[in-house]
Scaffold this motif. Structure first.
Motif, PDB file in Angstrom:
ATOM      1  N   GLY A 243      26.469  13.744  -8.925  1.00 37.59           N
ATOM      2  CA  GLY A 243      27.096  13.142  -7.754  1.00 37.59           C
ATOM      3  C   GLY A 243      28.368  12.381  -8.064  1.00 37.59           C
ATOM      4  O   GLY A 243      28.967  12.511  -9.144  1.00 37.59           O
TER       5      GLY A 243
ATOM      6  N   SER B 137      26.821  18.997   0.853  1.00 38.75           N
ATOM      7  CA  SER B 137      28.174  18.514   0.573  1.00 38.75           C
ATOM      8  C   SER B 137      28.920  18.176   1.865  1.00 38.75           C
ATOM      9  O   SER B 137      28.719  18.806   2.905  1.00 38.75           O
ATOM     10  CB  SER B 137      28.958  19.581  -0.197  1.00 38.75           C
ATOM     11  OG  SER B 137      30.345  19.302  -0.202  1.00 38.75           O
TER      12      SER B 137
ATOM     13  N   GLY C 200      24.316  23.398  -2.880  1.00 37.69           N
ATOM     14  CA  GLY C 200      25.094  22.186  -2.646  1.00 37.69           C
ATOM     15  C   GLY C 200      25.406  22.071  -1.163  1.00 37.69           C
ATOM     16  O   GLY C 200      26.469  21.605  -0.758  1.00 37.69           O
TER      17      GLY C 200
ATOM     18  N   GLU D 198      33.509   9.613   2.071  1.00 38.05           N
ATOM     19  CA  GLU D 198      32.254  10.304   2.370  1.00 38.05           C
ATOM     20  C   GLU D 198      31.341   9.441   3.237  1.00 38.05           C
ATOM     21  O   GLU D 198      30.656   9.953   4.117  1.00 38.05           O
ATOM     22  CB  GLU D 198      31.551  10.706   1.071  1.00 38.05           C
ATOM     23  CG  GLU D 198      32.245  11.842   0.337  1.00 38.05           C
ATOM     24  CD  GLU D 198      31.259  12.825  -0.255  1.00 38.05           C
ATOM     25  OE1 GLU D 198      30.128  12.424  -0.572  1.00 38.05           O
ATOM     26  OE2 GLU D 198      31.629  14.012  -0.395  1.00 38.05           O
TER      27      GLU D 198
ATOM     28  N   ASP E  31      19.863  22.035  -1.222  1.00 36.72           N
ATOM     29  CA  ASP E  31      20.283  20.922  -2.063  1.00 36.72           C
ATOM     30  C   ASP E  31      19.068  20.408  -2.829  1.00 36.72           C
ATOM     31  O   ASP E  31      17.936  20.849  -2.601  1.00 36.72           O
ATOM     32  CB  ASP E  31      20.915  19.804  -1.217  1.00 36.72           C
ATOM     33  CG  ASP E  31      22.127  19.188  -1.912  1.00 36.72           C
ATOM     34  OD1 ASP E  31      21.960  18.746  -3.066  1.00 36.72           O
ATOM     35  OD2 ASP E  31      23.210  19.150  -1.313  1.00 36.72           O
TER      36      ASP E  31
ATOM     37  N   LYS F  85      21.431  13.720   3.001  1.00 37.24           N
ATOM     38  CA  LYS F  85      22.744  14.281   3.340  1.00 37.24           C
ATOM     39  C   LYS F  85      22.609  15.706   3.853  1.00 37.24           C
ATOM     40  O   LYS F  85      23.325  16.125   4.775  1.00 37.24           O
ATOM     41  CB  LYS F  85      23.668  14.229   2.122  1.00 37.24           C
ATOM     42  CG  LYS F  85      24.174  12.843   1.779  1.00 37.24           C
ATOM     43  CD  LYS F  85      25.182  12.882   0.652  1.00 37.24           C
ATOM     44  CE  LYS F  85      25.801  11.515   0.405  1.00 37.24           C
ATOM     45  NZ  LYS F  85      26.786  11.527  -0.694  1.00 37.24           N
TER      46      LYS F  85
ATOM     47  N   LYS G 252      34.065   8.044  -2.332  1.00 38.69           N
ATOM     48  CA  LYS G 252      32.805   7.457  -1.847  1.00 38.69           C
ATOM     49  C   LYS G 252      32.996   6.836  -0.463  1.00 38.69           C
ATOM     50  O   LYS G 252      32.150   6.995   0.424  1.00 38.69           O
ATOM     51  CB  LYS G 252      32.303   6.393  -2.831  1.00 38.69           C
ATOM     52  CG  LYS G 252      31.387   6.920  -3.906  1.00 38.69           C
ATOM     53  CD  LYS G 252      30.747   5.756  -4.646  1.00 38.69           C
ATOM     54  CE  LYS G 252      29.685   6.252  -5.600  1.00 38.69           C
ATOM     55  NZ  LYS G 252      28.964   5.134  -6.261  1.00 38.69           N
TER      56      LYS G 252
ATOM     57  N   GLU H 109      17.141  14.676  -4.163  1.00 38.56           N
ATOM     58  CA  GLU H 109      17.920  13.446  -4.013  1.00 38.56           C
ATOM     59  C   GLU H 109      18.987  13.566  -2.936  1.00 38.56           C
ATOM     60  O   GLU H 109      19.462  12.561  -2.407  1.00 38.56           O
ATOM     61  CB  GLU H 109      18.577  13.064  -5.352  1.00 38.56           C
ATOM     62  CG  GLU H 109      17.602  12.661  -6.446  1.00 38.56           C
ATOM     63  CD  GLU H 109      17.086  13.834  -7.259  1.00 38.56           C
ATOM     64  OE1 GLU H 109      16.650  13.606  -8.398  1.00 38.56           O
ATOM     65  OE2 GLU H 109      17.120  14.983  -6.752  1.00 38.56           O
ATOM     66  N   GLY H 110      19.368  14.793  -2.618  1.00 33.77           N
ATOM     67  CA  GLY H 110      20.397  15.006  -1.607  1.00 33.77           C
ATOM     68  C   GLY H 110      19.839  15.387  -0.254  1.00 33.77           C
ATOM     69  O   GLY H 110      20.582  15.826   0.634  1.00 33.77           O
TER      70      GLY H 110
ATOM     71  N   ARG I 253      27.776  19.271  -7.334  1.00 36.26           N
ATOM     72  CA  ARG I 253      28.304  18.244  -8.227  1.00 36.26           C
ATOM     73  C   ARG I 253      27.127  17.594  -8.947  1.00 36.26           C
ATOM     74  O   ARG I 253      26.412  16.758  -8.382  1.00 36.26           O
ATOM     75  CB  ARG I 253      29.088  17.190  -7.447  1.00 36.26           C
ATOM     76  CG  ARG I 253      29.726  16.132  -8.345  1.00 36.26           C
ATOM     77  CD  ARG I 253      30.395  15.033  -7.519  1.00 36.26           C
ATOM     78  NE  ARG I 253      31.517  15.532  -6.755  1.00 36.26           N
ATOM     79  CZ  ARG I 253      32.734  15.735  -7.251  1.00 36.26           C
ATOM     80  NH1 ARG I 253      32.978  15.484  -8.523  1.00 36.26           N
ATOM     81  NH2 ARG I 253      33.712  16.180  -6.483  1.00 36.26           N
TER      82      ARG I 253
END
Length: 435
Positions: free
Chosen positions: A91, A13, A10, A286, A39, A46, A283, A42-43, A88
């Motif tokens: 998400g 994050s 993660g 972030e 990660d 980030k 959200k 999809e992450g 998470r």
């Protein structure tokens, strides 16, 4: 531990800069060779943003620690000394559903307890067990330091279904300590709290200042309005009669139990008037944070991170790792098997208590018997957790229904049944065990 390698599952994050900041501050005591931030695909965006900030932070601190960014979890875990989980599943969109569905059914929507916490748990359990399989095959002596919520349930499932060395960690106890120190206007290292309970369900049985019991003084401060809260919890004042009759210091999350009616009213009004849950707010926070993280001139942890709700995360996580790595034998509040810490609770269940931590892991400190005023609450919430573990591992709807039916934040079987069906249907892509 010739090569000190940390794997962070993660790693994309928004909390990660907090963690990197902790390793930087602790470098003189614990020289970390590699930090692998991993990660899912999809992450990846980030992860790149956070990872590049982490590299700039390390470079600015003039350290030799290597930061590796990857979507290959197995390579991240291979030969790691410590594996940190801060993931998470689903998400923030999944979190929004965890909060929305209960509220729409007239019950509290919260991401770590009640119906919302249940949904988060059953999504996360299969992933945590997969991570444990990787640890056993690729780095069998590694410690799993779990910060993923519900942290108590995750520690419970790892203890019951694997032989991975696990410690559950939360920033609530350390936040309580800082808040009490602030209320007393003293340095935080002068405060010791005798803690007992479960994750997000822990009480300060006694509070000590320089070894002197000051519990009554702290309770008086709280009665007079001293702050003892976190960014992600409605900041409602404690009723002095509750605090005085309890004779202990509740944690911020106890508001959901002791002030259930007031918080539910506030949640419903906010949702009806603004369509807001905490996930919607997070959200926005972030989005702001990641825009800040993109700044190539930024090379330190930004102040705005404090809004996110993970205060003192790095203090808790890094100091715990340091205690194991350097065999410091100092005291931490952790989620581990009871083993006599709370004398009138089953020894073989996970509780949140203080422990002496060294190279062999945590040794729980006996805090005595839980008073009758909280023992029943601990027992029923622990029963809910144990049922949730079974449901999350086996995909058993009947056990899941039992879990929700006994939770103090869910008032009836019919509510439990309806919410369970909606949560499973909404989360079906993340629940292979329920197919």
């Amino acid at each position: 531990m010739d090569l000190l390698k940390i794997a962070v599952i993660g790693g994309g994050s928004s909390y990660t800069p907090e963690l990197i900041d902790g390793f930087i501050k602790c470098y003189n005591e614990m020289k970390v060779d590699e930090i692998w931030l991993v990660d899912i695909e999809e992450g990846k965006e980030k992860l790149e943003i956070v990872g590049n900030l982490a590299k700039r932070m390390i470079s600015n601190a003039k350290l030799k620690t290597k930061i590796v960014l990857t979507t290959d979890r197995k390579e991240a875990i291979r030969d790691a000394s410590f594996v940190l989980t801060q993931l998470r599943v689903g998400g923030l969109d999944a979190r929004a559903n965890d909060e929305r569905i209960p509220i729409e059914n007239g019950i509290i929507g919260q991401e770590t307890t009640g119906a919302g916490g249940f949904a988060k748990a059953i999504r996360t359990i299969p992933v945590i067990l997969d991570i444990c399989k990787d640890i056993k095959s690729l780095s069998k002596d590694a410690w799993l330091i779990n910060f993923t919520n519900p942290a108590g349930i995750m520690a419970e499932v790892v203890n019951k279904y694997t032989d991975v060395k696990v410690i559950g960690l939360c920033n609530v106890p350390i936040t309580m300590k800082h808040n009490i120190a602030k209320a007393l206007d003293v340095a935080v290292n002068r405060i010791y709290i005798e803690l007992m309970g479960l994750n997000h369900f822990v009480w300060g049985k006694r509070v000590f200042l320089d070894g002197k019991d000051v519990t009554d003084i702290v309770i008086k401060k709280l009665c007079d309005g001293a702050g003892l809260n976190m960014n992600n919890i409605p900041d409602l004042d404690w009723d002095p009669r509750l605090l005085e009759s309890l004779g202990m210091v509740p944690c911020p999350y106890h508001r959901y139990y002791y002030m259930q009616e007031e918080i539910l009213k506030e949640e419903i009004e906010s949702f009806r008037n603004k369509g807001l849950t905490r996930a919607v707010e997070v959200k926005e926070i972030e989005k702001e944070l990641f825009d800040i993280y993109k700044d190539e001139n930024l090379n330190t942890k930004p102040e705005q991170l404090e809004k996110r709700g993970g205060a003192y995360y790095s203090d808790a996580a890094v100091s715990l790792i340091n205690s194991i790595y350097n065999d410091k034998k100092d005291i931490h509040t952790v989620n581990i098997l009871n083993n006599g810490a709370i004398t009138n609770i089953d020894n073989n269940v996970v509780v949140e208590v203080n422990a002496v931590v060294g190279k062999n892991g945590p040794m729980p400190i006996c805090v005595g018997a839980a008073p009758n005023s909280i023992k029943g609450l601990i027992e029923v919430v622990k029963s809910y957790e144990l049922l949730t573990v079974r449901a999350g591992v086996d995909g058993d709807r009947k056990v899941a229904l039992q879990a929700l039916s006994i939770h103090p934040l869910i008032p009836s079987f019919s509510k439990a049944d309806k919410v369970l069906n909606e949560l499973i249907d909404t989360n079906k892509q993340y629940l292979p065990q329920f197919k």
